[in-house]
Design a protein around this motif. Structure first.
Motif, mmCIF file in Angstrom:
data_model
loop_
_atom_site.group_PDB
_atom_site.id
_atom_site.type_symbol
_atom_site.label_atom_id
_atom_site.label_comp_id
_atom_site.label_asym_id
_atom_site.label_seq_id
_atom_site.Cartn_x
_atom_site.Cartn_y
_atom_site.Cartn_z
ATOM 1 N N HIS A 12 0.961 -1.098 -0.039
ATOM 2 C CA HIS A 12 -0.228 0.002 -0.100
ATOM 3 C C HIS A 12 0.926 1.134 -0.102
ATOM 4 O O HIS A 12 2.195 1.434 -0.148
ATOM 5 C CB HIS A 12 -0.972 -0.220 1.268
ATOM 6 C CG HIS A 12 -0.229 -0.135 2.361
ATOM 7 N ND1 HIS A 12 0.178 1.189 3.096
ATOM 8 C CD2 HIS A 12 -0.008 -1.192 3.354
ATOM 9 C CE1 HIS A 12 0.776 0.757 4.472
ATOM 10 N NE2 HIS A 12 0.831 -0.645 4.472
ATOM 11 N N LEU A 16 -2.185 4.572 7.239
ATOM 12 C CA LEU A 16 -3.503 4.081 7.388
ATOM 13 C C LEU A 16 -4.084 4.485 8.627
ATOM 14 O O LEU A 16 -3.688 5.521 9.196
ATOM 15 C CB LEU A 16 -3.112 2.320 7.755
ATOM 16 C CG LEU A 16 -2.266 1.636 6.823
ATOM 17 C CD1 LEU A 16 -1.694 0.442 7.293
ATOM 18 C CD2 LEU A 16 -3.325 1.127 5.530
ATOM 19 N N ILE A 51 -1.084 -2.015 14.165
ATOM 20 C CA ILE A 51 -1.366 -1.856 12.853
ATOM 21 C C ILE A 51 -0.664 -2.667 11.939
ATOM 22 O O ILE A 51 -1.038 -3.243 10.779
ATOM 23 C CB ILE A 51 -1.074 -0.374 12.139
ATOM 24 C CG1 ILE A 51 -1.760 0.094 11.222
ATOM 25 C CG2 ILE A 51 0.502 -0.347 12.051
ATOM 26 C CD1 ILE A 51 -3.381 0.555 11.308
ATOM 27 N N GLN A 55 -2.462 -5.336 8.786
ATOM 28 C CA GLN A 55 -1.892 -5.591 7.446
ATOM 29 C C GLN A 55 -1.711 -6.976 7.136
ATOM 30 O O GLN A 55 -2.063 -7.184 5.946
ATOM 31 C CB GLN A 55 -0.528 -4.501 7.322
ATOM 32 C CG GLN A 55 -0.815 -3.223 7.361
ATOM 33 C CD GLN A 55 0.453 -2.265 7.472
ATOM 34 O OE1 GLN A 55 1.153 -2.262 6.604
ATOM 35 N NE2 GLN A 55 0.989 -1.966 8.584
ATOM 36 N N GLY A 66 2.234 2.318 8.843
ATOM 37 C CA GLY A 66 1.053 2.889 8.940
ATOM 38 C C GLY A 66 1.181 4.288 9.206
ATOM 39 O O GLY A 66 -0.057 5.099 9.384
ATOM 40 N N SER A 322 -8.120 5.120 -3.000
ATOM 41 C CA SER A 322 -7.961 5.218 -1.508
ATOM 42 C C SER A 322 -8.943 6.221 -1.157
ATOM 43 O O SER A 322 -8.879 6.994 -0.082
ATOM 44 C CB SER A 322 -6.579 5.709 -1.131
ATOM 45 O OG SER A 322 -6.015 6.877 -2.124
ATOM 46 N N PHE A 358 -4.278 6.172 2.988
ATOM 47 C CA PHE A 358 -5.693 6.169 3.596
ATOM 48 C C PHE A 358 -6.063 7.289 4.640
ATOM 49 O O PHE A 358 -7.056 7.559 5.016
ATOM 50 C CB PHE A 358 -6.268 4.569 4.091
ATOM 51 C CG PHE A 358 -6.631 3.716 3.056
ATOM 52 C CD1 PHE A 358 -7.766 3.905 2.204
ATOM 53 C CD2 PHE A 358 -5.679 2.949 2.812
ATOM 54 C CE1 PHE A 358 -8.214 2.977 1.151
ATOM 55 C CE2 PHE A 358 -5.917 1.812 1.853
ATOM 56 C CZ PHE A 358 -6.989 1.938 0.969
ATOM 57 N N GLU A 369 -12.583 3.029 8.346
ATOM 58 C CA GLU A 369 -11.597 2.027 8.581
ATOM 59 C C GLU A 369 -11.740 0.539 8.382
ATOM 60 O O GLU A 369 -10.944 0.008 7.819
ATOM 61 C CB GLU A 369 -11.229 2.312 10.215
ATOM 62 C CG GLU A 369 -10.092 1.266 10.740
ATOM 63 C CD GLU A 369 -9.655 1.376 12.233
ATOM 64 O OE1 GLU A 369 -8.837 0.582 12.699
ATOM 65 O OE2 GLU A 369 -10.309 2.235 12.686
ATOM 66 N N VAL A 372 -11.329 0.238 4.909
ATOM 67 C CA VAL A 372 -9.924 0.103 4.353
ATOM 68 C C VAL A 372 -9.438 -1.458 4.659
ATOM 69 O O VAL A 372 -8.913 -1.668 3.591
ATOM 70 C CB VAL A 372 -9.121 1.080 5.174
ATOM 71 C CG1 VAL A 372 -7.705 0.714 4.983
ATOM 72 C CG2 VAL A 372 -9.534 2.422 5.195
ATOM 73 N N TRP A 373 -9.916 -2.107 5.445
ATOM 74 C CA TRP A 373 -9.441 -3.374 5.584
ATOM 75 C C TRP A 373 -10.074 -4.256 4.553
ATOM 76 O O TRP A 373 -9.249 -5.095 4.099
ATOM 77 C CB TRP A 373 -9.579 -3.930 7.217
ATOM 78 C CG TRP A 373 -8.800 -3.013 7.784
ATOM 79 C CD1 TRP A 373 -9.153 -2.077 9.061
ATOM 80 C CD2 TRP A 373 -7.415 -2.921 7.931
ATOM 81 N NE1 TRP A 373 -8.333 -1.673 9.563
ATOM 82 C CE2 TRP A 373 -7.005 -1.883 8.981
ATOM 83 C CE3 TRP A 373 -6.329 -3.268 7.118
ATOM 84 C CZ2 TRP A 373 -5.582 -1.424 9.274
ATOM 85 C CZ3 TRP A 373 -4.869 -2.759 7.549
ATOM 86 C CH2 TRP A 373 -4.579 -2.001 8.669
#
Length: 394
Positions: A12, A16, A51, A55, A66, A322, A358, A369, A372-373
């Motif tokens: 990425h 994050l 974090i 990931q 992150g 993003s 992000f 959030e 995002v994952w």
């Protein structure tokens, strides 16, 4: 720098989502309010510890910290360098200014958010000197300790790890000069300072990712009312400054991210990738991190044809947007990866990534959030699908 030898690797672009409590503290500090520095350190370190496994669980092969222990992708420099003070309001984005209804809606959304703004940075009012070497080393050490802890526990690890640092160009463009006689003198001073940060990251065994939105974004901000030639001259000067700052770091240890700004907007004033690629491709870096998922620049994959970049350079292709809460379908992600691989001509030179971070400044992220994952998990699944097609056929 690892290549996609047997399958498409995933990564990425750096930032994050940060925990709400940490975001609030960063936002308060950016407004000049009193905060407990020890509390920021404590929550930031705890966020780092959380974090990394997130990931890995999402399927990220090449991950980072992150940016949890920073308030933004470049604003942390005001805590690591001398010479900064006060604040100013950045020049507006030309595309946003062109649509006043959209501009009002954007301002209303931002007004109710607890966030650090990249558009109210400090000014340079004195000599730039890097005094944050210990803090930079600590950021590296904290990250290394988390990685080593997973290794000792026999837990899954990253295939490779990276840390980010800003381009001197984004610092010079965003932090207004009220000290140096010329922009070149200011640029050189920032380049010398950031060289310390670059070499600190590399010395700790991490890949260095340079965040260089200035090489595209500033065309429709700082240079919105100026000739294209002025902007291209700026790009050339920044590229030269970065090259000098990287002189002690092997190219295969560096990847460079270039984008047009991590915001949902019209983007119809963006400079074309074809215009800037010949300049940024000169960089002595092992990989270019480019956004190809968003609807304004997806077509520019074709710019990678005809050996437009060096034969040994990797393309970290943004195949996840993003700025939107859409979760891209894995099949679409796979198609995007395959298109880049076909254009470059070798899937081993392609890594799948995101268009940008992000949460490039604490609280500024537009993607929830949990989404995002989900997006990163879709990235991983899309890379798996693409790998079956690309490497089976090879």
């Amino acid at each position: 720098m690892q290549r996609s030898q047997e399958r498409i690797l995933t990564t990425h672009t750096g930032s994050l989502p940060r925990p709400p409590a940490l975001t609030k503290l960063y936002a308060m500090r950016s407004r000049g309010e009193a905060v407990d520095s020890a509390e920021i350190d404590r929550i930031g370190h705890a966020a780092l510890q959380e974090i990394v496994p997130k990931q890995i669980e999402a399927g990220i092969d090449i991950g980072n910290n992150g940016e949890q222990q920073r308030e933004g992708f470049f604003l942390h420099v005001r805590h690591r360098m001398t010479g900064f003070g006060g604040s100013w309001k950045r020049w507006p984005r030309a595309d946003v200014e062109h649509y006043p209804i959209f501009k009002r809606a954007l301002e209303q959304q931002n007004a109710i958010r607890d966030m650090v703004s990249n558009f109210t940075p400090p000014k340079v009012i004195g000599e730039i000197n890097y005094v944050g070497a210990a803090e930079a080393r600590r950021e590296c050490t904290d990250f290394r300790e988390v990685l080593d802890g997973r290794k000792r526990a026999g837990a899954r690890e990253f295939a490779e790890a990276f840390l980010t640092a800003p381009s001197p160009g984004i610092v010079v463009a965003a932090i207004r000069n009220e000290h140096y006689d010329t922009e070149d003198a200011y640029l050189a001073a920032v380049g010398r300072a950031l060289q310390i940060e670059y070499e600190t990251i590399a010395a700790q065994g991490f890949l260095l990712q340079l965040d260089c939105p200035d090489l595209a974004l500033e065309h429709h901000i700082s240079f919105a009312d100026r000739p294209l030639s002025d902007f291209l001259d700026f790009v050339e000067r920044v590229v030269a400054t970065i090259s000098d700052a990287l002189r002690n770091i092997p190219r295969e240890k560096v990847r460079m991210h270039v984008c047009w700004g991590n915001y949902e907007g019209p983007h119809d004033r963006d400079v074309a990738l074809a215009t800037i690629l010949p300049l940024i491709a000169r960089m002595n870096v092992g990989a270019l991190v480019l956004p190809f998922a968003n609807p304004r620049h997806a077509h520019e994959v074709r710019c990678l044809e005809a050996r437009s970049i060096a034969d040994d350079q990797i393309v970290v292709a943004g195949v996840i947007d993003s700025t939107t809460n859409f979760v891209e379908h894995p099949q679409l992600v796979a198609e995007r990866i395959e298109r880049v691989a076909k254009t470059v001509g070798d899937p081993r030179r392609v890594i799948a990534g995101t268009d940008c971070g992000f949460d490039t400044a604490a609280g500024a992220g537009r993607v929830a959030e949990d989404v995002v994952w989900a997006k990163l998990a879709s990235l991983s699944e899309g890379a798996r699908i693409a790998s079956e097609r690309l490497f089976r056929s090879a």
